[in-house]
Motif scaffolding. Structure first.
Motif, PDB file in Angstrom:
ATOM      1  N   ARG A  90       0.943  -1.313   0.013  1.00  0.00           N
ATOM      2  CA  ARG A  90       0.026  -0.014  -0.061  1.00  0.00           C
ATOM      3  C   ARG A  90       1.021   1.305   0.115  1.00  0.00           C
ATOM      4  O   ARG A  90       1.627   1.572   0.915  1.00  0.00           O
ATOM      5  CB  ARG A  90      -0.960   0.014   0.892  1.00  0.00           C
ATOM      6  N   ASP A  95       0.002   1.852  -6.124  1.00  0.00           N
ATOM      7  CA  ASP A  95       0.270   0.724  -5.152  1.00  0.00           C
ATOM      8  C   ASP A  95       1.375  -0.263  -5.461  1.00  0.00           C
ATOM      9  O   ASP A  95       1.523  -0.137  -6.748  1.00  0.00           O
ATOM     10  CB  ASP A  95      -1.234   0.310  -4.824  1.00  0.00           C
ATOM     11  N   THR A 116       5.046  -6.277   3.379  1.00  0.00           N
ATOM     12  CA  THR A 116       3.965  -5.406   3.753  1.00  0.00           C
ATOM     13  C   THR A 116       3.425  -5.906   5.159  1.00  0.00           C
ATOM     14  O   THR A 116       4.027  -6.966   5.719  1.00  0.00           O
ATOM     15  CB  THR A 116       2.714  -5.981   2.764  1.00  0.00           C
ATOM     16  N   ASP A 123      -4.624 -10.187  -1.001  1.00  0.00           N
ATOM     17  CA  ASP A 123      -3.491  -9.409  -1.209  1.00  0.00           C
ATOM     18  C   ASP A 123      -2.414 -10.280  -1.737  1.00  0.00           C
ATOM     19  O   ASP A 123      -1.744  -9.864  -2.609  1.00  0.00           O
ATOM     20  CB  ASP A 123      -3.245  -8.766   0.146  1.00  0.00           C
ATOM     21  N   GLY A 234      -8.447  -8.232   2.036  1.00  0.00           N
ATOM     22  CA  GLY A 234      -7.745  -7.441   0.965  1.00  0.00           C
ATOM     23  C   GLY A 234      -8.749  -7.333  -0.277  1.00  0.00           C
ATOM     24  O   GLY A 234      -8.313  -7.004  -1.359  1.00  0.00           O
ATOM     25  N   GLN A 237     -10.751  -2.058  -0.072  1.00  0.00           N
ATOM     26  CA  GLN A 237      -9.705  -1.190   1.078  1.00  0.00           C
ATOM     27  C   GLN A 237     -10.688   0.065   1.466  1.00  0.00           C
ATOM     28  O   GLN A 237     -11.280   0.757   0.746  1.00  0.00           O
ATOM     29  CB  GLN A 237      -8.415  -0.709   0.102  1.00  0.00           C
TER      30      GLN A 237
END
Length: 238
Positions: A90, A95, A116, A123, A234, A237
């Motif tokens: 992020r 991104d 992350t 994700d 994920g 968002q």
């Protein structure tokens, strides 16, 4: 009278210097190995500084650039062509997944590790699908990160077992359609079925059908639970 002794003359020839012994060829292993060039992309300066400090302590690694957002990461990658890139998921402007895709468009062999705090199955899936060769959480042990960099540099894939299990679950499970994701995003904004329908140019009845499908696929019984589940994985968002 005694005869004079003839003067001894020095030879005009110069004295040859002894030739130096021929140089021995370098032994195998004498030359220093090229260090792994690492690019770091993270929008938090404290995280970048910590990674730089950690990596530069290693004799086989060096940091060749730092980026504070995804767009800068792509630009620095094109400039330096690092061996391995550490990419946050992020980031502003572009991104991690977007940066991944752009870098891979330039070189499909680019070695990129997503580093992350997000461990949602969606994700992980999106990152690996975009071409990441590694996926690691920021709370991983230091040596696990160093090992991951070396493995990815060597051409391997590096995804910890517990994250690989989530990825497998995502691949084997039911997936939400693009339209269902759109409905979820508007649900997260607190929109009613009528408002969602108006926003997506579909009937209220169609919205109800999508909501029912979303509940079934996520195994939830309320809008709040659906939004929380989707955010954690994920899928959306906030």
């Amino acid at each position: 009278m005694r005869s004079k002794k003839k003067a001894v003359t020095k030879s005009n020839k110069s004295v040859k210097k002894p030739q130096s012994a021929p140089k021995k060829p370098p032994k195998v292993g004498d030359t220093k190995k090229t260090r792994i060039a690492v690019l770091i992309a993270d929008d938090h300066s404290v995280v970048r500084e910590g990674l730089v400090s950690l990596i530069t302590r290693k004799a086989d690694m060096t940091v060749i650039g730092e980026a504070g957002n995804g767009r800068e990461a792509v630009d620095l990658w094109k400039q330096h062509h690092p061996d391995v890139t550490l990419l946050d998921l992020r980031m502003p402007e572009l991104d991690g997944v977007g940066a991944l895709k752009e870098i891979r468009e330039n070189d499909d062999k680019a070695r990129i590790i997503v580093l992350t705090t997000f461990d949602g199955d969606e994700d992980i899936y999106r990152a690996i699908q975009a071409g990441a060769k590694g996926y690691l959480l920021k709370d991983a042990p230091r040596e696990a990160l160093m090992d991951c960099i070396r493995r990815v540099h060597a051409g391997e894939t590096c995804v910890p077992v517990h994250l690989a299990a989530k990825l497998a679950q995502r691949v084997s499970g039911e997936t939400l359609s693009e339209r269902e994701i759109d409905v979820l995003k508007l649900m997260a904004q607190g929109k009613s079925n009528k408002e969602i329908g108006s926003g997506l140019f579909i009937s209220e009845g169609t919205v109800k059908s999508h909501v029912k499908s979303i509940f079934a696929k996520l195994n939830v019984i309320s809008r709040t639970e659906a939004v929380a589940n989707a955010t954690r994985r994920g899928l959306i968002q906030l």
